[in-house]
Design a protein around this motif. Structure first.
Motif, PDB file in Angstrom:
ATOM      1  N   ASN A 131      16.833 -28.966  90.064  1.00 33.35           N
ATOM      2  CA  ASN A 131      15.544 -28.477  89.576  1.00 33.35           C
ATOM      3  C   ASN A 131      14.420 -29.421  89.987  1.00 33.35           C
ATOM      4  O   ASN A 131      13.333 -28.988  90.396  1.00 33.35           O
ATOM      5  N   LYS A 132      14.678 -30.723  89.922  1.00 33.91           N
ATOM      6  CA  LYS A 132      13.654 -31.704  90.290  1.00 33.91           C
ATOM      7  C   LYS A 132      13.350 -31.651  91.785  1.00 33.91           C
ATOM      8  O   LYS A 132      12.184 -31.699  92.189  1.00 33.91           O
ATOM      9  N   VAL A 133      14.395 -31.548  92.605  1.00 34.70           N
ATOM     10  CA  VAL A 133      14.185 -31.479  94.051  1.00 34.70           C
ATOM     11  C   VAL A 133      13.403 -30.222  94.417  1.00 34.70           C
ATOM     12  O   VAL A 133      12.430 -30.274  95.188  1.00 34.70           O
ATOM     13  N   MET A 134      13.800 -29.071  93.867  1.00 33.96           N
ATOM     14  CA  MET A 134      13.123 -27.823  94.221  1.00 33.96           C
ATOM     15  C   MET A 134      11.681 -27.813  93.707  1.00 33.96           C
ATOM     16  O   MET A 134      10.773 -27.336  94.387  1.00 33.96           O
ATOM     17  N   ARG A 135      11.455 -28.356  92.516  1.00 33.82           N
ATOM     18  CA  ARG A 135      10.088 -28.407  91.982  1.00 33.82           C
ATOM     19  C   ARG A 135       9.218 -29.341  92.821  1.00 33.82           C
ATOM     20  O   ARG A 135       8.039 -29.067  93.062  1.00 33.82           O
ATOM     21  N   TYR A 136       9.802 -30.435  93.291  1.00 34.07           N
ATOM     22  CA  TYR A 136       9.028 -31.428  94.020  1.00 34.07           C
ATOM     23  C   TYR A 136       8.721 -31.000  95.447  1.00 34.07           C
ATOM     24  O   TYR A 136       7.606 -31.199  95.949  1.00 34.07           O
ATOM     25  N   TRP A 137       9.700 -30.398  96.119  1.00 34.17           N
ATOM     26  CA  TRP A 137       9.550 -30.088  97.537  1.00 34.17           C
ATOM     27  C   TRP A 137       9.040 -28.677  97.799  1.00 34.17           C
ATOM     28  O   TRP A 137       8.459 -28.419  98.853  1.00 34.17           O
ATOM     29  N   ALA A 138       9.274 -27.737  96.883  1.00 32.48           N
ATOM     30  CA  ALA A 138       8.925 -26.333  97.152  1.00 32.48           C
ATOM     31  C   ALA A 138       7.434 -26.079  96.969  1.00 32.48           C
ATOM     32  O   ALA A 138       6.793 -26.623  96.066  1.00 32.48           O
TER      33      ALA A 138
END
Length: 421
Positions: A131-138
């Motif tokens: 969730n953190k990766v997708m929120r940060y990069w998307a």
């Protein structure tokens, strides 16, 4: 190491190639995670026979990894926010991969359960990390779809894990299967350390500069936070029920062989993956022209979970093909619903740097209910001799989640205590 942007305002400023490489690796992590879980589900008849387990004891073994997973969701997510996705991701996958290898050499039930508990320790930050990766990069316009794509790693992992594990167990035995899957996880950890950015402004903004402990009382007083937690709990109940028992359910209900049950399980999850991506894209379109911070995404979450409650019709299926069709739709709707629900959390949370910790707290609750699914299923099977009540209860729980998310989350969620002058 891939080139990094010279400046940043968010992860969406990174190069498209790096961004999608990180998406792919994060989804693959989820695939490996759930492929490892599927291995035990498929191999369980052999494991139960070797260790002499009853149906209720089988339920406890299937749920054992959730014990540590439940208690460590929040601490591991706080560690994630503090240390960063690069190091925590590599360490987590390495730990659970070693747990798979240790499980392959366990010779007693307590030793085997200990390896499953260790696996839960390693897997505890996985969902918060995704969730953190997708929120940060998307980019904002692709956040819901990418979160759904990440969650699609669940059915992809369960499908590929079911087929691969069924073949490996039949060919080499369940112990060698666990060792092979553990080795794949170790290879992923090396790739993650090599590719994910480190010692840069981009990485630092992802971790230390934005880190602050969340205020649990503040979150507990938020009706909107509970509007995220309740549907996640309900969706996770169905996820853990099927993840733990589906091959056995299909095998016992329709009198299939181990390989046949693995193949039908794969059909269910592969079909659900394709459908859930389409549903995720539909959900993104439904909120495209609205203000995400007002919680309009909750309508998509509610609709998907309401559709997923068709799981209660499983006892009416009298052939594996009919059951597969029903399960494809139900699993896809659970996947799309929980993916949209996590995107809804990202929409409403004010303190972006605390998303990992808040996700971890959410999963502490949802996995608490998830623990009950494989255990309750084992007792119901032992008491009734069939899985009818199992599916009726699951359908009711999913409907509760649908109603809760429709009514509750409408405003911003604050993770930190308000400072008053």
């Amino acid at each position: 190491m891939p080139a990094l942007p010279s400046s940043y305002t968010s992860g969406a400023d990174a190069s498209r190639r790096l961004r999608f490489t990180i998406y792919a690796l994060t989804i693959i992590m989820c695939v490996i995670c759930y492929g490892d879980r599927a291995a035990l589900s498929v191999a369980m008849p052999r494991v139960a026979k070797e260790f002499g387990l009853s149906p209720s004891e089988t339920g406890w073994v299937l749920s054992s990894f959730l014990w540590s997973y439940f208690f460590l969701n929040l601490p591991s997510a706080i560690t994630l926010d503090r240390v960063g996705t690069r190091l925590v991701g590599a360490a987590a996958v390495t730990l659970w991969s070693l747990a798979m290898i240790f499980g392959s050499i366990a010779t007693t039930v307590p030793a085997f359960i200990a390896t499953r508990i260790l696996l839960g320790v390693g897997e505890s930050p996985t969902f918060a990390l995704g969730n953190k990766v997708m929120r940060y990069w998307a980019r904002p316009g692709e956040r819901g779809l990418m979160m759904t794509a990440f969650i699609c790693g669940i059915p992809i992992g369960l499908a590929t894990g079911a087929v691969a594990s069924a073949w490996l167990v039949e060919t080499f035995g369940w112990r060698s299967t666990f060792s092979i899957l553990g080795a794949l996880g170790l290879m992923w950890s090396l790739a993650w350390l090599w590719i994910y950015p480190s010692k840069s402004a981009l990485q630092m903004s992802d971790t230390r500069d934005a880190f602050a402990l969340i205020s649990i009382p503040t979150l507990f007083r938020s009706r909107d936070f509970w509007g995220i937690v309740i549907p996640q709990c309900c969706g996770n109940y169905a996820n853990f029920l099927l993840m733990s028992w589906l091959p056995t359910i299909l095998r016992d209900t329709f009198h299939l062989s181990l390989m046949q049950s693995g193949l039908y399980t794969a059909y269910c999850y592969l079909g659900a993956t394709m459908l859930s991506l389409a549903l995720g894209k539909l959900g993104e379109r439904s909120v495209r022209n609205t203000e995400a911070a007002t919680g309009t995404r909750r309508h998509a979450v509610s609709f998907f979970l309401a559709m997923a409650s068709m799981l209660g019709a499983f006892p009416l299926c009298h052939s594996p093909l009919a059951a597969t069709a029903l399960l494809i739709v139900a699993i896809a709707c659970v996947t799309a619903g929980t993916g949209a629900n996590m995107a809804l959390l990202a929409d409403l949370l004010v303190e972006r740097g605390s998303l990992g910790s808040v996700t971890g707290l959410t999963l502490t609750f949802s996995n608490g209910l998830g623990i009950a699914a494989p255990v309750l299923t084992g007792y119901l099977l032992q008491a009734t001799g069939n899985f009818h009540a199992v599916f009726y209860i699951a359908a009711f729980i999913i409907l509760v989640g649908s109603v809760a998310v429709f009514l509750m989350p409408r405003r911003h969620i604050h993770a930190h205590r308000a400072i008053t002058s």
